[in-house]
Design a protein around this motif. Structure first.
Motif, PDB file in Angstrom:
ATOM      1  N   GLY A  32      32.785  46.827  45.843  1.00 57.06           N
ATOM      2  CA  GLY A  32      32.250  47.815  44.914  1.00 57.06           C
ATOM      3  C   GLY A  32      33.309  48.833  44.546  1.00 57.06           C
ATOM      4  N   GLY A  33      33.467  49.050  43.240  1.00 55.18           N
ATOM      5  CA  GLY A  33      34.510  49.962  42.770  1.00 55.18           C
ATOM      6  C   GLY A  33      33.981  51.313  42.347  1.00 55.18           C
ATOM      7  N   GLY A  34      32.969  51.822  43.050  1.00 57.31           N
ATOM      8  CA  GLY A  34      32.427  53.136  42.739  1.00 57.31           C
ATOM      9  C   GLY A  34      33.281  54.259  43.300  1.00 57.31           C
ATOM     10  N   PRO A  35      32.859  55.506  43.100  1.00 60.92           N
ATOM     11  CA  PRO A  35      33.691  56.655  43.497  1.00 60.92           C
ATOM     12  C   PRO A  35      34.010  56.718  44.981  1.00 60.92           C
ATOM     13  N   ALA A  36      33.049  56.386  45.841  1.00 57.20           N
ATOM     14  CA  ALA A  36      33.320  56.460  47.278  1.00 57.20           C
ATOM     15  C   ALA A  36      34.432  55.493  47.672  1.00 57.20           C
ATOM     16  N   ASN A  37      34.358  54.267  47.197  1.00 54.30           N
ATOM     17  CA  ASN A  37      35.380  53.281  47.548  1.00 54.30           C
ATOM     18  C   ASN A  37      36.722  53.579  46.894  1.00 54.30           C
ATOM     19  N   LEU A  38      36.720  54.156  45.711  1.00 57.14           N
ATOM     20  CA  LEU A  38      37.990  54.532  45.082  1.00 57.14           C
ATOM     21  C   LEU A  38      38.678  55.635  45.878  1.00 57.14           C
ATOM     22  N   VAL A  39      37.901  56.592  46.332  1.00 56.67           N
ATOM     23  CA  VAL A  39      38.466  57.652  47.176  1.00 56.67           C
ATOM     24  C   VAL A  39      38.993  57.056  48.475  1.00 56.67           C
ATOM     25  N   ALA A  40      38.183  56.228  49.115  1.00 55.67           N
ATOM     26  CA  ALA A  40      38.601  55.605  50.369  1.00 55.67           C
ATOM     27  C   ALA A  40      39.887  54.806  50.181  1.00 55.67           C
ATOM     28  N   ALA A  41      39.962  54.059  49.089  1.00 52.84           N
ATOM     29  CA  ALA A  41      41.108  53.186  48.841  1.00 52.84           C
ATOM     30  C   ALA A  41      42.412  53.965  48.769  1.00 52.84           C
ATOM     31  N   LYS A  42      42.387  55.117  48.123  1.00 54.37           N
ATOM     32  CA  LYS A  42      43.604  55.932  48.016  1.00 54.37           C
ATOM     33  C   LYS A  42      44.126  56.308  49.398  1.00 54.37           C
ATOM     34  N   TYR A  43      43.251  56.834  50.238  1.00 56.58           N
ATOM     35  CA  TYR A  43      43.691  57.290  51.554  1.00 56.58           C
ATOM     36  C   TYR A  43      44.076  56.121  52.457  1.00 56.58           C
ATOM     37  N   LEU A  44      43.363  55.017  52.356  1.00 51.96           N
ATOM     38  CA  LEU A  44      43.700  53.835  53.155  1.00 51.96           C
ATOM     39  C   LEU A  44      45.062  53.280  52.773  1.00 51.96           C
ATOM     40  N   ALA A  45      45.302  53.140  51.474  1.00 56.95           N
ATOM     41  CA  ALA A  45      46.585  52.600  51.012  1.00 56.95           C
ATOM     42  C   ALA A  45      47.730  53.542  51.350  1.00 56.95           C
ATOM     43  N   GLU A  46      47.493  54.836  51.216  1.00 60.52           N
ATOM     44  CA  GLU A  46      48.536  55.804  51.562  1.00 60.52           C
ATOM     45  C   GLU A  46      48.886  55.749  53.044  1.00 60.52           C
ATOM     46  N   ALA A  47      47.940  55.320  53.864  1.00 58.49           N
ATOM     47  CA  ALA A  47      48.193  55.193  55.306  1.00 58.49           C
ATOM     48  C   ALA A  47      48.916  53.897  55.646  1.00 58.49           C
ATOM     49  N   GLY A  48      49.216  53.086  54.628  1.00 58.81           N
ATOM     50  CA  GLY A  48      49.962  51.852  54.851  1.00 58.81           C
ATOM     51  C   GLY A  48      49.103  50.635  55.102  1.00 58.81           C
ATOM     52  N   LEU A  49      47.799  50.755  54.905  1.00 60.10           N
ATOM     53  CA  LEU A  49      46.905  49.613  55.107  1.00 60.10           C
ATOM     54  C   LEU A  49      46.789  48.807  53.815  1.00 60.10           C
ATOM     55  N   LYS A  50      46.821  47.499  53.953  1.00 62.30           N
ATOM     56  CA  LYS A  50      46.705  46.600  52.800  1.00 62.30           C
ATOM     57  C   LYS A  50      45.249  46.616  52.338  1.00 62.30           C
ATOM     58  N   THR A  51      45.029  47.160  51.154  1.00 55.88           N
ATOM     59  CA  THR A  51      43.680  47.508  50.710  1.00 55.88           C
ATOM     60  C   THR A  51      43.354  46.844  49.385  1.00 55.88           C
ATOM     61  N   VAL A  52      42.147  46.288  49.293  1.00 58.28           N
ATOM     62  CA  VAL A  52      41.707  45.635  48.052  1.00 58.28           C
ATOM     63  C   VAL A  52      40.279  46.067  47.745  1.00 58.28           C
ATOM     64  N   ILE A  53      39.991  46.198  46.451  1.00 63.96           N
ATOM     65  CA  ILE A  53      38.636  46.466  45.980  1.00 63.96           C
ATOM     66  C   ILE A  53      38.172  45.275  45.153  1.00 63.96           C
ATOM     67  N   TYR A  54      36.953  44.815  45.416  1.00 58.51           N
ATOM     68  CA  TYR A  54      36.319  43.793  44.587  1.00 58.51           C
ATOM     69  C   TYR A  54      35.165  44.433  43.831  1.00 58.51           C
ATOM     70  N   GLU A  55      35.236  44.361  42.508  1.00 56.85           N
ATOM     71  CA  GLU A  55      34.201  44.927  41.651  1.00 56.85           C
ATOM     72  C   GLU A  55      33.612  43.822  40.788  1.00 56.85           C
ATOM     73  N   LYS A  56      32.292  43.667  40.831  1.00 54.70           N
ATOM     74  CA  LYS A  56      31.675  42.556  40.105  1.00 54.70           C
ATOM     75  C   LYS A  56      31.581  42.800  38.601  1.00 54.70           C
ATOM     76  N   LYS A  57      31.641  44.052  38.181  1.00 56.05           N
ATOM     77  CA  LYS A  57      31.550  44.351  36.752  1.00 56.05           C
ATOM     78  C   LYS A  57      32.937  44.398  36.122  1.00 56.05           C
TER      79      LYS A  57
END
Length: 258
Positions: A32-57
């Motif tokens: 899901g590419g909603g606001p919560a996951n977009l926020v999470a993704a930024k901080y996760l990726a900045e921490a060096g974790l390999k991060t992916v978002i899957y959005e069905k729309k």
């Protein structure tokens, strides 16, 4: 310069294929590419974790694009104001403790920050199942094109491996519902997936801090999916809780994986 259509096609297919293959194994898969996951993704990726978002729309951003009833404005409370600052989102105070922002600008900057940090986003991809092994831990996702689901086509899916999965699919809590439906005896949280209660912004926003957590081994929830799993109220077009939830789930995962 003379443009060649086949070269353009090859460039797109070649680049996408390389990235897609690289992301068949990730640290964190956010559904899901909603606001919560977009926020999470930024901080996760900045921490060096390999991060992916899957959005069905086709579009990423969930319900934030439309603001409240297609008035493109969102409200954010004081507690989440620092996240607006982190993402460079413009806002101003409406009344004491209430901050107003343009919903379209907000989504654009959330997406930009997440991808600039290193998150890969695959849109038009539907997560139709999870992978769970003998130790009863979620270890990956089963994906297919959204068009396959819409067309009800008999096309087998593919799979990706992930250390952690985050269900950020909003009201439907799709990943959690899949686990609860397919795993005998699976119980997510104290009650299982019970669905959200009627709108109560004050209570829903406060409860979101408590409901954002790991609900099944290696499966976390954030945003409205977290409240849907726990049976907490929906909140409407106040988005501070969504932003805080995304930051909170990222902090939990970073602490665990780093």
């Amino acid at each position: 310069m003379k443009l060649d259509e086949v070269t353009i096609s090859r460039a797109i297919i070649d680049e996408f294929s390389k990235v897609f293959l690289d992301y068949t194994e990730v640290d964190v898969a956010l559904v899901g590419g909603g606001p919560a996951n977009l926020v999470a993704a930024k901080y996760l990726a900045e921490a060096g974790l390999k991060t992916v978002i899957y959005e069905k729309k086709l579009s990423v951003g969930g319900g934030m694009w439309a603001g409240g009833m297609m008035f493109p404005r969102i409200v954010v409370q004081e507690e989440a104001r620092h996240i607006l600052d982190d993402f460079g989102i413009d806002y101003h105070e409406y009344e004491e403790g209430y901050y107003i922002a343009n919903s379209v600008e907000s989504v654009g900057k959330l997406i930009s920050a997440a991808t600039s940090a290193g998150t890969e986003i695959f849109n038009l991809v539907n997560v139709e199942d999870v992978m769970i092994r003998d130790n009863d831990e979620v270890c990956g996702l089963v994906i297919n094109w959204t068009a396959v689901e819409i067309g009800r086509l008999h096309v087998d899916p593919l799979a990706i491996r992930a250390k952690v999965v985050v269900d950020g699919t909003g009201h439907e809590a799709a990943v959690c519902n899949t686990v609860q439906r397919k795993v005998p005896g699976a119980k997510l949280g104290e009650l299982g997936v019970v669905g959200e209660k009627p709108m109560w912004a004050d209570v829903g926003e406060r409860m979101l801090v408590e409901t954002t957590r790991e609900v099944y081994p290696n499966l976390y929830v954030d945003g409205m999916a977290a409240n849907a799993v726990a049976g907490a109220p929906r909140m409407g077009p106040v988005f501070g809780g969504m932003l805080i939830s995304g930051k909170q789930v990222a902090d939990l995962i970073i602490e665990r994986l780093k």
